[in-house]
Design a protein around this motif. Structure first.
Motif, PDB file in Angstrom:
ATOM      1  N   ALA A 107       0.828  -1.206   0.000  1.00 54.28           N
ATOM      2  CA  ALA A 107       0.000   0.000   0.000  1.00 54.28           C
ATOM      3  C   ALA A 107       0.862   1.255   0.000  1.00 54.28           C
ATOM      4  O   ALA A 107       0.545   2.249  -0.676  1.00 54.28           O
ATOM      5  CB  ALA A 107      -0.941  -0.002   1.210  1.00 54.28           C
ATOM      6  N   ILE A 108       1.955   1.244   0.752  1.00 54.19           N
ATOM      7  CA  ILE A 108       2.859   2.404   0.772  1.00 54.19           C
ATOM      8  C   ILE A 108       3.506   2.588  -0.592  1.00 54.19           C
ATOM      9  O   ILE A 108       3.659   3.727  -1.083  1.00 54.19           O
ATOM     10  CB  ILE A 108       3.923   2.242   1.875  1.00 54.19           C
ATOM     11  CG1 ILE A 108       3.276   2.296   3.265  1.00 54.19           C
ATOM     12  CG2 ILE A 108       5.002   3.319   1.751  1.00 54.19           C
ATOM     13  CD1 ILE A 108       2.576   3.614   3.585  1.00 54.19           C
ATOM     14  N   ALA A 109       3.896   1.495  -1.240  1.00 53.22           N
ATOM     15  CA  ALA A 109       4.454   1.599  -2.590  1.00 53.22           C
ATOM     16  C   ALA A 109       3.426   2.192  -3.542  1.00 53.22           C
ATOM     17  O   ALA A 109       3.752   3.048  -4.380  1.00 53.22           O
ATOM     18  CB  ALA A 109       4.912   0.223  -3.080  1.00 53.22           C
ATOM     19  N   GLY A 110       2.174   1.759  -3.434  1.00 53.32           N
ATOM     20  CA  GLY A 110       1.114   2.330  -4.262  1.00 53.32           C
ATOM     21  C   GLY A 110       0.916   3.809  -4.006  1.00 53.32           C
ATOM     22  O   GLY A 110       0.699   4.598  -4.939  1.00 53.32           O
ATOM     23  N   PHE A 111       1.021   4.204  -2.736  1.00 53.56           N
ATOM     24  CA  PHE A 111       0.932   5.626  -2.392  1.00 53.56           C
ATOM     25  C   PHE A 111       2.044   6.417  -3.078  1.00 53.56           C
ATOM     26  O   PHE A 111       1.808   7.492  -3.644  1.00 53.56           O
ATOM     27  CB  PHE A 111       1.018   5.787  -0.874  1.00 53.56           C
ATOM     28  CG  PHE A 111       1.361   7.169  -0.411  1.00 53.56           C
ATOM     29  CD1 PHE A 111       0.550   8.252  -0.735  1.00 53.56           C
ATOM     30  CD2 PHE A 111       2.494   7.396   0.360  1.00 53.56           C
ATOM     31  CE1 PHE A 111       0.878   9.532  -0.302  1.00 53.56           C
ATOM     32  CE2 PHE A 111       2.824   8.661   0.799  1.00 53.56           C
ATOM     33  CZ  PHE A 111       2.009   9.745   0.462  1.00 53.56           C
ATOM     34  N   GLY A 112       3.262   5.885  -3.059  1.00 53.21           N
ATOM     35  CA  GLY A 112       4.374   6.592  -3.674  1.00 53.21           C
ATOM     36  C   GLY A 112       4.219   6.752  -5.174  1.00 53.21           C
ATOM     37  O   GLY A 112       4.717   7.724  -5.758  1.00 53.21           O
ATOM     38  N   LEU A 113       3.515   5.825  -5.802  1.00 52.27           N
ATOM     39  CA  LEU A 113       3.331   5.884  -7.258  1.00 52.27           C
ATOM     40  C   LEU A 113       2.126   6.711  -7.668  1.00 52.27           C
ATOM     41  O   LEU A 113       1.902   6.920  -8.865  1.00 52.27           O
ATOM     42  CB  LEU A 113       3.193   4.462  -7.819  1.00 52.27           C
ATOM     43  CG  LEU A 113       4.415   3.543  -7.647  1.00 52.27           C
ATOM     44  CD1 LEU A 113       4.076   2.125  -8.083  1.00 52.27           C
ATOM     45  CD2 LEU A 113       5.615   4.082  -8.411  1.00 52.27           C
ATOM     46  N   SER A 114       1.334   7.181  -6.705  1.00 51.49           N
ATOM     47  CA  SER A 114       0.078   7.874  -7.008  1.00 51.49           C
ATOM     48  C   SER A 114       0.298   9.365  -7.236  1.00 51.49           C
ATOM     49  O   SER A 114       0.867  10.054  -6.383  1.00 51.49           O
ATOM     50  CB  SER A 114      -0.920   7.685  -5.863  1.00 51.49           C
ATOM     51  OG  SER A 114      -1.159   6.320  -5.627  1.00 51.49           O
ATOM     52  N   GLY A 115      -0.173   9.847  -8.364  1.00 59.21           N
ATOM     53  CA  GLY A 115      -0.115  11.283  -8.639  1.00 59.21           C
ATOM     54  C   GLY A 115      -1.393  12.004  -8.288  1.00 59.21           C
ATOM     55  O   GLY A 115      -1.432  13.233  -8.255  1.00 59.21           O
ATOM     56  N   ASN A 116      -2.461  11.257  -8.026  1.00 57.40           N
ATOM     57  CA  ASN A 116      -3.742  11.832  -7.645  1.00 57.40           C
ATOM     58  C   ASN A 116      -3.881  11.797  -6.131  1.00 57.40           C
ATOM     59  O   ASN A 116      -3.668  10.754  -5.501  1.00 57.40           O
ATOM     60  CB  ASN A 116      -4.876  11.038  -8.308  1.00 57.40           C
ATOM     61  CG  ASN A 116      -6.248  11.602  -7.964  1.00 57.40           C
ATOM     62  OD1 ASN A 116      -6.757  11.409  -6.871  1.00 57.40           O
ATOM     63  ND2 ASN A 116      -6.854  12.283  -8.939  1.00 57.40           N
ATOM     64  N   LEU A 117      -4.257  12.922  -5.523  1.00 57.25           N
ATOM     65  CA  LEU A 117      -4.312  13.017  -4.071  1.00 57.25           C
ATOM     66  C   LEU A 117      -5.250  11.981  -3.476  1.00 57.25           C
ATOM     67  O   LEU A 117      -4.911  11.313  -2.490  1.00 57.25           O
ATOM     68  CB  LEU A 117      -4.748  14.427  -3.656  1.00 57.25           C
ATOM     69  CG  LEU A 117      -4.954  14.639  -2.144  1.00 57.25           C
ATOM     70  CD1 LEU A 117      -3.661  14.428  -1.383  1.00 57.25           C
ATOM     71  CD2 LEU A 117      -5.516  16.035  -1.881  1.00 57.25           C
ATOM     72  N   TRP A 118      -6.431  11.825  -4.032  1.00 58.41           N
ATOM     73  CA  TRP A 118      -7.421  10.948  -3.411  1.00 58.41           C
ATOM     74  C   TRP A 118      -7.068   9.481  -3.594  1.00 58.41           C
ATOM     75  O   TRP A 118      -7.377   8.652  -2.719  1.00 58.41           O
ATOM     76  CB  TRP A 118      -8.812  11.280  -3.944  1.00 58.41           C
ATOM     77  CG  TRP A 118      -9.124  12.736  -3.724  1.00 58.41           C
ATOM     78  CD1 TRP A 118      -9.278  13.702  -4.669  1.00 58.41           C
ATOM     79  CD2 TRP A 118      -9.234  13.392  -2.456  1.00 58.41           C
ATOM     80  NE1 TRP A 118      -9.493  14.920  -4.081  1.00 58.41           N
ATOM     81  CE2 TRP A 118      -9.478  14.762  -2.721  1.00 58.41           C
ATOM     82  CE3 TRP A 118      -9.169  12.968  -1.139  1.00 58.41           C
ATOM     83  CZ2 TRP A 118      -9.654  15.701  -1.712  1.00 58.41           C
ATOM     84  CZ3 TRP A 118      -9.331  13.899  -0.120  1.00 58.41           C
ATOM     85  CH2 TRP A 118      -9.567  15.247  -0.411  1.00 58.41           C
ATOM     86  N   VAL A 119      -6.434   9.147  -4.696  1.00 61.75           N
ATOM     87  CA  VAL A 119      -5.924   7.786  -4.848  1.00 61.75           C
ATOM     88  C   VAL A 119      -4.821   7.535  -3.819  1.00 61.75           C
ATOM     89  O   VAL A 119      -4.749   6.466  -3.189  1.00 61.75           O
ATOM     90  CB  VAL A 119      -5.394   7.554  -6.275  1.00 61.75           C
ATOM     91  CG1 VAL A 119      -4.717   6.190  -6.390  1.00 61.75           C
ATOM     92  CG2 VAL A 119      -6.533   7.670  -7.285  1.00 61.75           C
TER      93      VAL A 119
END
Length: 435
Positions: free
Chosen positions: A330-342
């Motif tokens: 989940a943290i890796a996914g957060f780091g790859l997210s450019g959209n705030l809500w994602v």
């Protein structure tokens, strides 16, 4: 249960238990929070006191850095104050764990909760008189954290004497949910109250809430050391014995390593300000910063509210392994997210995984250790929980400056997944542990 590295953790003889169904409910009730431990009056008193103080303690946690910044207009001094509180907390948590294994834990909780309450009164007095002394604030913070270090191991170790072994995950979920709710509600309430009533009254509210805790602890049954062996002293030898005990029990060692891996390599909070100012600036820097900090606690609260989904699991080791892997992903996914809500959705998912990890790591520490060692195990646990995120702040801050914040976050999350799977594969004791 794995009898080679665990022991029985039945409640203390004679503790009353309110009538309750022995089987879980049907339909949505199986998914909701498992409240079976609340039928035990002693545990219910301990938990109810946590409900009151979870928010109150956060009022002081907000008020102290706010007051220091108002006096100095320096964020550096706020950081120094955090260090002033960390050092005594670490020292007294290790010693407090040894003390908790040698005395009646109820008496130790009475003394330390009273000390914390009196410290809050002193915080109120210095603010009400307009003393405006950073030195006094730092001394009071160090004193408060010393009392907390003595209190936390005894409080956590007492739970195994109040509830049956198969309800330890549910008890940990109840306590963790309350604390995570306090992390969300407390700062929000402080932000609303400071302009209305001022800082002194925040300290006073915390002191009054702690009086409720003292009363609840007073009504607990006696919790003296089990067995009839010779009285032991809480010294350096006993603390060292606790570390040797951890080293000799792979399940306990791996439960600590799992938390260290997750927090040191996967806690990205030091990069939230930079991400809010750069990556998520189109949504508004202030809004972005607020929701980033709220994402993990909100997810943890949701995980607690629906802890019935997992709290009855018996393979505690596997639950820890997959929870830490889920956190890292989940943290890796957060780091790859450019959209705030994602990004916030990934942080919330990480919060759910963290709640599951906390629940089962706590259950393992209480069930796999003998009662004479539980205080020391909880003392080390307190140090790991407090120290891991602070080490992560240094690591992520440095990596963010070198590789950029998103790469540092994503890389840290991926590293958590790899390291946890490697530990689980190399040392099977954790994944085999069950009750």
């Amino acid at each position: 249960m794995d009898t080679s590295e665990s022991s029985s953790t039945e409640p203390a003889p004679g503790l009353p238990v309110d009538p309750a169904p022995a089987t879980p409910g049907r339909g949505w009730r199986r998914w909701a929070m498992d409240t079976r431990p609340l039928r035990i009056p002693a545990y219910r008193r301990l938990w109810s006191s946590t409900v009151v103080t979870a928010v109150g303690s956060q009022l002081t946690a907000v008020a102290v850095p706010k007051q220091i910044y108002d006096i100095t207009h320096s964020s550096a001094w706020v950081g120094y104050a955090s260090l002033a509180g960390l050092v005594p907390m670490v020292v007294f948590a290790l010693w407090g764990g040894a003390v908790a294994d040698t005395v009646d834990r109820r008496k130790l909780l009475l003394v330390t909760n009273t000390g914390i309450a009196l410290t809050s009164v002193l915080f109120w007095a210095q603010a009400a008189t307009g003393l405006d002394s950073v030195v006094v604030l730092m001394v009071l913070l160090a004193l408060q954290q010393a009392f907390f270090g003595l209190n936390s191991p005894a409080r956590s170790a007492s739970i195994a004497r109040l509830v049956p072994a198969d309800e330890l995950p549910a008890a940990n979920a109840l306590g963790s949910t309350v604390m995570q709710t306090g992390l969300v509600a407390g700062p929000l309430l402080a932000g609303v109250l400071i302009p209305v009533i001022g800082l002194p009254e925040l300290y006073l509210i915390d002191a009054l809430a702690l009086c409720v805790t003292v009363w609840a602890v007073f009504r607990l049954p006696a919790l003296p050391p089990l067995g009839e062996g010779p009285a032991r002293r809480a010294g350096v030898r006993e603390i060292a014995a606790g570390f040797r005990y951890i080293a000799g029990h792979k399940v306990l060692l791996l439960s600590f390593l799992a938390d260290i891996v997750a927090m040191v390599f996967g806690m990205p909070r030091a990069l939230f300000p930079q991400l809010a100012a750069q990556t998520y600036a189109p949504w508004g820097e202030g809004l972005a910063l607020g929701v980033l900090f709220a994402g993990i606690p909100v997810g943890a609260v949701l995980g607690g509210l629906f802890s019935g989904v997992f709290s009855r699991a018996r393979r505690h080791g596997w639950m820890v392994v997959w929870a830490v892997v889920g956190w890292g992903a989940a943290i890796a996914g957060f780091g790859l997210s450019g959209n705030l809500w994602v990004a916030v959705a990934f942080l919330a998912a990480a919060g759910v995984a963290d709640m599951i990890s906390m629940v089962f790591r706590g259950a393992i520490l209480l069930s796999a250790a003998t009662d004479e060692m539980r205080g020391r195990m909880q003392g080390v646990f307190t140090v790991v929980v407090a120290g891991g995120p602070r080490l992560a702040d240094v690591l992520h801050g440095t990596a963010g400056a070198v590789f950029g914040p998103r790469a540092a976050v994503a890389g840290g999350g991926a590293l958590v997944v790899v390291l946890m799977l490697a530990l689980a594969a190399a040392i099977p004791a954790l994944r085999r542990y069950r009750i």
